[in-house]
Motif scaffolding. Structure first.
Motif, PDB file in Angstrom:
ATOM      1  N   MET A   1       0.855  -1.172   0.000  1.00 48.07           N
ATOM      2  CA  MET A   1       0.000   0.000   0.000  1.00 48.07           C
ATOM      3  C   MET A   1       0.901   1.236   0.000  1.00 48.07           C
ATOM      4  N   PRO A   2       0.630   2.193  -0.894  1.00 45.91           N
ATOM      5  CA  PRO A   2       1.473   3.392  -0.941  1.00 45.91           C
ATOM      6  C   PRO A   2       1.269   4.271   0.283  1.00 45.91           C
ATOM      7  N   ARG A   3       2.265   5.103   0.560  1.00 47.94           N
ATOM      8  CA  ARG A   3       2.178   6.005   1.711  1.00 47.94           C
ATOM      9  C   ARG A   3       1.137   7.077   1.436  1.00 47.94           C
ATOM     10  N   PRO A   4       0.412   7.517   2.467  1.00 48.61           N
ATOM     11  CA  PRO A   4      -0.602   8.565   2.260  1.00 48.61           C
ATOM     12  C   PRO A   4       0.058   9.912   1.966  1.00 48.61           C
ATOM     13  N   THR A   5      -0.623  10.699   1.146  1.00 44.59           N
ATOM     14  CA  THR A   5      -0.130  12.032   0.817  1.00 44.59           C
ATOM     15  C   THR A   5      -0.507  13.009   1.925  1.00 44.59           C
ATOM     16  N   ALA A   6       0.031  14.209   1.837  1.00 46.73           N
ATOM     17  CA  ALA A   6      -0.283  15.234   2.846  1.00 46.73           C
ATOM     18  C   ALA A   6      -1.766  15.589   2.811  1.00 46.73           C
ATOM     19  N   ALA A   7      -2.336  15.641   1.622  1.00 49.18           N
ATOM     20  CA  ALA A   7      -3.764  15.967   1.506  1.00 49.18           C
ATOM     21  C   ALA A   7      -4.626  14.900   2.170  1.00 49.18           C
ATOM     22  N   GLN A   8      -4.267  13.642   1.996  1.00 44.38           N
ATOM     23  CA  GLN A   8      -5.025  12.574   2.626  1.00 44.38           C
ATOM     24  C   GLN A   8      -4.940  12.664   4.148  1.00 44.38           C
ATOM     25  N   LEU A   9      -3.767  12.956   4.675  1.00 42.61           N
ATOM     26  CA  LEU A   9      -3.616  13.083   6.126  1.00 42.61           C
ATOM     27  C   LEU A   9      -4.415  14.248   6.684  1.00 42.61           C
ATOM     28  N   VAL A  10      -4.390  15.377   5.981  1.00 42.81           N
ATOM     29  CA  VAL A  10      -5.117  16.559   6.454  1.00 42.81           C
ATOM     30  C   VAL A  10      -6.623  16.330   6.407  1.00 42.81           C
ATOM     31  N   TYR A  11      -7.124  15.833   5.262  1.00 45.93           N
ATOM     32  CA  TYR A  11      -8.568  15.593   5.147  1.00 45.93           C
ATOM     33  C   TYR A  11      -9.047  14.563   6.166  1.00 45.93           C
ATOM     34  N   GLY A  12      -8.285  13.496   6.339  1.00 44.00           N
ATOM     35  CA  GLY A  12      -8.677  12.470   7.300  1.00 44.00           C
ATOM     36  C   GLY A  12      -8.674  12.983   8.731  1.00 44.00           C
ATOM     37  N   SER A  13      -7.638  13.735   9.099  1.00 45.14           N
ATOM     38  CA  SER A  13      -7.555  14.271  10.464  1.00 45.14           C
ATOM     39  C   SER A  13      -8.670  15.273  10.748  1.00 45.14           C
ATOM     40  N   CYS A  14      -8.916  16.156   9.800  1.00 44.51           N
ATOM     41  CA  CYS A  14     -10.005  17.136   9.987  1.00 44.51           C
ATOM     42  C   CYS A  14     -11.352  16.443  10.102  1.00 44.51           C
ATOM     43  N   THR A  15     -11.548  15.397   9.319  1.00 47.54           N
ATOM     44  CA  THR A  15     -12.815  14.663   9.386  1.00 47.54           C
ATOM     45  C   THR A  15     -12.981  13.997  10.742  1.00 47.54           C
ATOM     46  N   VAL A  16     -11.916  13.393  11.267  1.00 52.77           N
ATOM     47  CA  VAL A  16     -12.003  12.743  12.580  1.00 52.77           C
ATOM     48  C   VAL A  16     -12.362  13.764  13.649  1.00 52.77           C
ATOM     49  N   ILE A  17     -11.670  14.867  13.662  1.00 54.55           N
ATOM     50  CA  ILE A  17     -11.888  15.877  14.713  1.00 54.55           C
ATOM     51  C   ILE A  17     -13.273  16.494  14.613  1.00 54.55           C
ATOM     52  N   LEU A  18     -13.626  16.958  13.412  1.00 54.71           N
ATOM     53  CA  LEU A  18     -14.902  17.662  13.262  1.00 54.71           C
ATOM     54  C   LEU A  18     -16.110  16.734  13.402  1.00 54.71           C
ATOM     55  N   SER A  19     -16.027  15.526  12.844  1.00 55.03           N
ATOM     56  CA  SER A  19     -17.178  14.626  12.960  1.00 55.03           C
ATOM     57  C   SER A  19     -17.352  14.134  14.397  1.00 55.03           C
ATOM     58  N   THR A  20     -16.254  13.865  15.089  1.00 55.57           N
ATOM     59  CA  THR A  20     -16.357  13.429  16.480  1.00 55.57           C
ATOM     60  C   THR A  20     -16.934  14.540  17.356  1.00 55.57           C
ATOM     61  N   LEU A  21     -16.455  15.746  17.160  1.00 58.62           N
ATOM     62  CA  LEU A  21     -16.984  16.883  17.925  1.00 58.62           C
ATOM     63  C   LEU A  21     -18.465  17.094  17.644  1.00 58.62           C
ATOM     64  N   ALA A  22     -18.850  17.046  16.367  1.00 57.80           N
ATOM     65  CA  ALA A  22     -20.257  17.244  16.011  1.00 57.80           C
ATOM     66  C   ALA A  22     -21.141  16.147  16.600  1.00 57.80           C
ATOM     67  N   MET A  23     -20.701  14.892  16.505  1.00 57.29           N
ATOM     68  CA  MET A  23     -21.516  13.799  17.049  1.00 57.29           C
ATOM     69  C   MET A  23     -21.627  13.873  18.571  1.00 57.29           C
ATOM     70  N   LEU A  24     -20.545  14.272  19.239  1.00 61.42           N
ATOM     71  CA  LEU A  24     -20.621  14.405  20.699  1.00 61.42           C
ATOM     72  C   LEU A  24     -21.566  15.520  21.109  1.00 61.42           C
ATOM     73  N   LEU A  25     -21.512  16.646  20.389  1.00 60.72           N
ATOM     74  CA  LEU A  25     -22.406  17.758  20.719  1.00 60.72           C
ATOM     75  C   LEU A  25     -23.863  17.435  20.394  1.00 60.72           C
ATOM     76  N   LEU A  26     -24.098  16.777  19.273  1.00 62.91           N
ATOM     77  CA  LEU A  26     -25.475  16.480  18.881  1.00 62.91           C
ATOM     78  C   LEU A  26     -26.092  15.343  19.680  1.00 62.91           C
ATOM     79  N   SER A  27     -25.294  14.368  20.072  1.00 60.78           N
ATOM     80  CA  SER A  27     -25.855  13.227  20.806  1.00 60.78           C
ATOM     81  C   SER A  27     -26.052  13.536  22.285  1.00 60.78           C
TER      82      SER A  27
END
Length: 88
Positions: A1-27
């Motif tokens: 499997m190839p190494r992830p690019t910088a864009a993949q790391l940024v998009y994935g990290s932002c998604t983890v943080i923002l989706s977790t925060l949103a789900m915790l606040l909404l639930s």
């Protein structure tokens, strides 16, 4: 499997943080089971986003440059060729 690019790391990290925060606040959950479920779900969403970010493929560019290098040489214009043949 190839190494992830910088864009993949940024998009994935932002998604983890923002989706977790949103789900915790909404639930509004406060239990350990609920918080861990939200954290695992956020991490899974982050992985999904990181893996679906389009990746540049350098092999395609290499093929196009090779094809451009092997293109046929330009031919003489038709008018110059007909003038040369009429001189004979």
């Amino acid at each position: 499997m190839p190494r992830p690019t910088a864009a993949q790391l940024v998009y994935g990290s932002c998604t983890v943080i923002l989706s977790t925060l949103a789900m915790l606040l909404l639930s509004g959950t406060g239990s350990a089971v609920g918080i861990s479920f939200v954290a695992v779900t956020g991490f899974t969403l982050g992985l999904l986003v990181a893996l679906t970010v389009p990746v540049r493929r350098p092999a395609l560019r290499a093929r196009s440059t090779v094809a451009a290098q092997h293109s046929p040489a330009p031919q003489e214009p038709v008018a110059a060729a007909s003038a040369a043949s009429s001189d004979n």
